[in-house]
Write an enzyme that holds these catalytic residues in place. Structure first.
Site, PDB file in Angstrom:
ATOM      1  N   TYR A  32      -3.534 -12.303   8.702  1.00  8.17           N
ATOM      2  CA  TYR A  32      -3.694 -11.854  10.088  1.00  8.17           C
ATOM      3  C   TYR A  32      -4.280 -12.889  11.039  1.00  8.17           C
ATOM      4  O   TYR A  32      -4.475 -12.590  12.209  1.00  8.17           O
ATOM      5  CB  TYR A  32      -4.556 -10.577  10.094  1.00  8.17           C
ATOM      6  CG  TYR A  32      -3.982  -9.534   9.159  1.00  8.17           C
ATOM      7  CD1 TYR A  32      -2.848  -8.812   9.508  1.00  8.17           C
ATOM      8  CD2 TYR A  32      -4.523  -9.333   7.887  1.00  8.17           C
ATOM      9  CE1 TYR A  32      -2.277  -7.896   8.635  1.00  8.17           C
ATOM     10  CE2 TYR A  32      -3.959  -8.415   7.005  1.00  8.17           C
ATOM     11  CZ  TYR A  32      -2.845  -7.708   7.378  1.00  8.17           C
ATOM     12  OH  TYR A  32      -2.274  -6.821   6.510  1.00  8.17           O
ATOM     13  N   HIS A  39       0.821  -1.230   0.000  1.00  5.39           N
ATOM     14  CA  HIS A  39       0.000   0.000   0.000  1.00  5.39           C
ATOM     15  C   HIS A  39       0.847   1.270   0.000  1.00  5.39           C
ATOM     16  O   HIS A  39       0.301   2.371   0.004  1.00  5.39           O
ATOM     17  CB  HIS A  39      -0.939   0.017   1.211  1.00  5.39           C
ATOM     18  CG  HIS A  39      -1.941  -1.086   1.217  1.00  5.39           C
ATOM     19  ND1 HIS A  39      -2.826  -1.296   0.181  1.00  5.39           N
ATOM     20  CD2 HIS A  39      -2.213  -2.072   2.124  1.00  5.39           C
ATOM     21  CE1 HIS A  39      -3.602  -2.334   0.453  1.00  5.39           C
ATOM     22  NE2 HIS A  39      -3.231  -2.842   1.625  1.00  5.39           N
TER      23      HIS A  39
HETATM   24  C1  SP5 Z   1      -1.068  -5.271   4.004  1.00  7.05           C
HETATM   25  C2  SP5 Z   1      -2.529  -5.315   4.243  1.00  7.05           C
HETATM   26  O1  SP5 Z   1      -3.141  -6.357   4.192  1.00  7.05           O
HETATM   27  N1  SP5 Z   1      -3.097  -4.160   4.529  1.00  7.05           N
HETATM   28  C3  SP5 Z   1      -4.510  -4.127   4.620  1.00  7.05           C
HETATM   29  C4  SP5 Z   1      -4.938  -3.197   5.640  1.00  7.05           C
HETATM   30  C5  SP5 Z   1      -6.417  -3.085   5.591  1.00  7.05           C
HETATM   31  N2  SP5 Z   1      -6.892  -2.706   6.844  1.00  7.05           N
HETATM   32  C6  SP5 Z   1      -8.231  -2.269   6.791  1.00  7.05           C
HETATM   33  C7  SP5 Z   1      -8.726  -2.110   8.168  1.00  7.05           C
HETATM   34  C8  SP5 Z   1     -10.141  -1.738   8.162  1.00  7.05           C
HETATM   35  C9  SP5 Z   1     -10.748  -1.862   9.487  1.00  7.05           C
HETATM   36  N3  SP5 Z   1     -10.433  -3.099  10.150  1.00  7.05           N
HETATM   37  C10 SP5 Z   1     -11.400  -3.455  11.103  1.00  7.05           C
HETATM   38  C11 SP5 Z   1     -11.203  -4.863  11.549  1.00  7.05           C
HETATM   39  C12 SP5 Z   1     -12.419  -5.663  11.264  1.00  7.05           C
HETATM   40  N4  SP5 Z   1     -12.223  -7.030  11.603  1.00  7.05           N
HETATM   41 ZN    ZN Z   2      -4.124  -7.315   2.715  1.00  9.34          ZN
END
Ligand code: SP5
Ligand code: ZN
Length: 365
Positions: A339, A174
């Site tokens: 993750y 990103h």
């Molecule tokens: C490298 C990579 O995979 N980056 C992606 C980051 C995207 N993150 C978005 C987060 C949006 C909100 N997350 C809330 C958690 C819901 N389980």
């Molecule tokens: Zn990702």
């Protein structure tokens, strides 16, 4: 498909990658625990070692490729941000020990006037970072900088005829020339691709199987006809990060027309759709004559992953690895997202399986 052993696979790692401790992600204004945690490194490394991979440190080398991809301002800010933040009173008042932006000098705000050189850390925090999820702390620069070196090393190994995987953390896809976000700071995959370009003969393909579109990598190579960027990811238009980029009609610009391919998938898509997309990416890379391959290997499209609604299985990742391997060119794989700690190692190992074993997977040039 049984687990393939990873004997002989070069895995480039460094302990500095565990020293990046973002501590949280601020999402819609709320401090959340965050999912891009240091424990990801051990989860992957331990699985790969148990399956016979060789761990290697980064090679000596300089930052010339890194500095050609990112702006001097972004690099200088990332290198100094944690110290400049700590020199202020932010940790006590208002109680923020990580660098978190609150104002962003967007083109709409500036209305065509140049961005001023500002000094306040709380203003600079939004100068290069485009979201509130990508916090900077004391170990961030060291980890991001070392990760870029891991990616460079993997590309050097690949160019020398040995498939290599860089266990990068933080991830990178990103991050653009002068903007970072999405838990990414420096673009590791772009460093690998540009390193391969400089070492090798022909065009390079960056194929991105992370669940999210690699907007940074796309932006870095959007005008170029020597690096093809292809990505499969969950449809940003369905409400998924990075929201504003990753659509199918983004095909490259100028000389780079036809050198960018996005294959967005609907929420809930599983192995069939995912592998069909990977097949399309590989086919385009082949048609463009790619002589080197960089895989942006995120495994967050997995069914159990908390950050995407895709439903790819472990056998699905093994099959994706086989499709990528079949391109049969020198290959560096670079860790991106993923993750779900309990399955992270096995998902990465499954994808790497087809690249292990042979003396020269992908073949020497
Ligand atoms: C490298 C990579 O995979 N980056 C992606 C980051 C995207 N993150 C978005 C987060 C949006 C909100 N997350 C809330 C958690 C819901 N389980
Ligand atoms: Zn990702």
């Amino acid at each position: 498909m049984p687990d393939l052993p990873l004997n002989g696979l070069a895995v480039v790692t460094d302990p500095a990658t565990e020293r990046h401790r973002p501590g949280a992600e601020v999402w819609v204004g709320v401090r959340t625990p965050g999912t891009e945690v240091p424990e990801r490194v051990a989860a992957i490394r331990d699985t790969l070692v148990a399956r016979g991979a060789d761990l290697l440190p980064p090679s000596d080398g300089d930052d010339s490729v890194l500095r050609s991809l990112h702006s001097p301002g972004l690099l200088a800010w990332l290198e100094t941000a944690a110290d400049r933040w700590a020199a202020g009173t932010y940790a006590e008042d208002p109680g923020q020990d990580r660098v978190v932006p609150y104002v962003f000098p967007t083109e709409g705000m500036l209305g065509g006037l140049p961005v001023r050189e500002v000094a306040a850390p709380h203003a600079l925090a939004g100068r290069y970072c485009y979201d509130t999820m990508t916090l900077v702390g004391p170990g961030t620069w060291e980890a991001a900088h070392r990760s870029a070196a891991l990616a460079r090393t993997a590309a050097e190994l690949a160019a020398g005829g040995r498939a290599a995987y860089a266990l990068c953390r933080p991830p990178g896809h990103h991050a653009a020339r002068e903007a970072f976000g999405g838990s990414c700071y420096l673009n590791n995959a772009a460093v690998a691709a540009e390193t391969m370009r400089r070492l090798g003969g022909g065009p390079v393909a960056v194929l991105d199987v992370d669940a999210h579109h690699g907007n940074g990598t796309q932006a870095l190579f959007y005008d170029r006809d020597d690096v093809f960027y292809g990505s499969v990811h969950v449809d940003p238009g369905a409400g998924w990060f990075p929201h504003y980029l990753g659509f199918a009609d983004e095909t490259g610009r100028g000389a780079g027309r036809g050198w960018n391919l996005n294959v967005p998938l609907p929420e809930g898509a599983g192995d069939d759709a995912f592998l069909g997309a990977v097949d399309q990416l590989v086919a385009r890379a082949r048609r463009l004559g790619a002589q080197g391959l960089v895989v942006s290997l995120g495994v967050d499209a997995a069914a159990d992953d908390p950050e995407s609604p895709l439903r790819v299985t472990e056998p699905g990742y093994a099959a994706a690895g086989a499709l990528l391997r079949a391109l049969d060119v020198p290959t560096a794989l670079v860790q991106e997202g993923g993750y779900h700690l309990p399955t992270l190692g096995p998902l990465v190992a499954a994808t790497l399986g087809p690249f292990a074993g042979a003396v020269s997977p992908g073949g020497a040039r």
